[in-house]
Design an enzyme around this catalytic site. Structure first.
Site: not given
Ligand code: FE2
Ligand code: FE2
Length: 268
Positions: A39, A68, A159, A184, A186
């Protein structure tokens, strides 16, 4: 079956480490199937048709998405022609793309990837738990894939922002899918484990991109944003490029996981 699941690929540095390291990692860990979250592949925001092709050429076999996924307009019309690109299944019905991919690995093993998105501290979407039930029911009715037996290996990319919602999803699907992999945030979490009924779980697999950053974006601009609260343009960060992933080993007959291990590779 050994599955490599790669955390959110961020911008050019994320794509670069995929090109540089994936083939060797695949051989070293005897990987049968590579899944990646894409994404943030286009400068941190969304993905383009060209970059989908680039990631597939680099060795990813199916790509999941998240909040995203629609950031780049040119991806919208591309979805119907590319089933290996997913968006969360619990987005508004009729939105471009699908949330479930069903196919076969290079060795011929049937598998499915289900993409879901959380609702806590995220833009509103349909219930991911009920969407999981619905999609798994649909999957159970599919039967043999190209004569290769029913789908047992099912990987879920959840996510989501909240650790609580992700853990709840892990328990909810325990014993029903091979793995629930969080994406999501990170930031890789250290809680990987196989749950009691056989589902591999990690709250977040982490990020593939520059780690000398704030979740992949240039850190000075992010610090400034926290200090002054003003709208700002964010660029992808640079330095300390790593690929965050997990390796899930799952039994092809039962679909249940034997193990899950974290992997963090640095760009040489
Ligand atoms: Fe991401
Ligand atoms: Fe995300």
């Amino acid at each position: 079956m050994r599955i490599l699941f790669i955390g959110d690929i961020v911008g050019a540095p994320g794509r670069e480490i995929l090109r540089a390291e994936l083939e060797a990692a695949r051989a070293e860990h005897r990987i049968d199937l590579v899944i990646a979250n894409c994404e943030n592949a286009a400068s941190g925001f969304g993905i383009t048709p060209k970059l989908v092709d680039e990631l597939l050429a680099a060795g990813a076999e199916v790509l999941s998405g998240g909040n995203h996924i629609y950031d780049r307009r040119e991806i919208l019309d591309y979805f119907p022609s590319q089933p290996r690109l997913l968006r969360p299944a619990n987005f508004t019905p009729g939105n471009p793309g699908a949330g479930l991919y069903v196919g076969r690995s290079k060795q011929g093993t049937p598998f499915a990837l289900l993409n879901l998105q959380g609702r806590v501290f995220m833009t509103p979407n349909d219930c991911p738990f009920r969407a999981a039930d619905r999609e798994l029911e649909r999957l159970a009715k599919l039967g043999p894939i190209n004569g290769a037996g029913p789908v047992k290996i099912v990987i879920v990319d959840f996510h989501a922002e909240a650790t609580s919602e992700k853990q709840a999803m892990g328990w909810y699907l325990d014993g029903r899918v091979s793995a629930v992999i969080g994406t999501h945030t990170h930031v890789m979490t250290a809680d990987e484990r196989v749950l009691p009924n056989g589902t591999a779980y990690i709250t977040d697999v982490g990020m593939t991109g520059p780690h000398a950053s704030v979740i992949g974006m240039e850190k000075q601009a992010m610090i400034k944003r926290f200090l002054d609260g003003m709208p700002a343009r964010f660029e992808v960060g640079e330095g300390d490029v790593r690929m965050n992933a997990v390796v899930v080993d799952a039994d092809e007959d039962t679909g249940l996981a034997r193990s899950i291990a974290r992997l963090s590779l640095r760009l040489d």
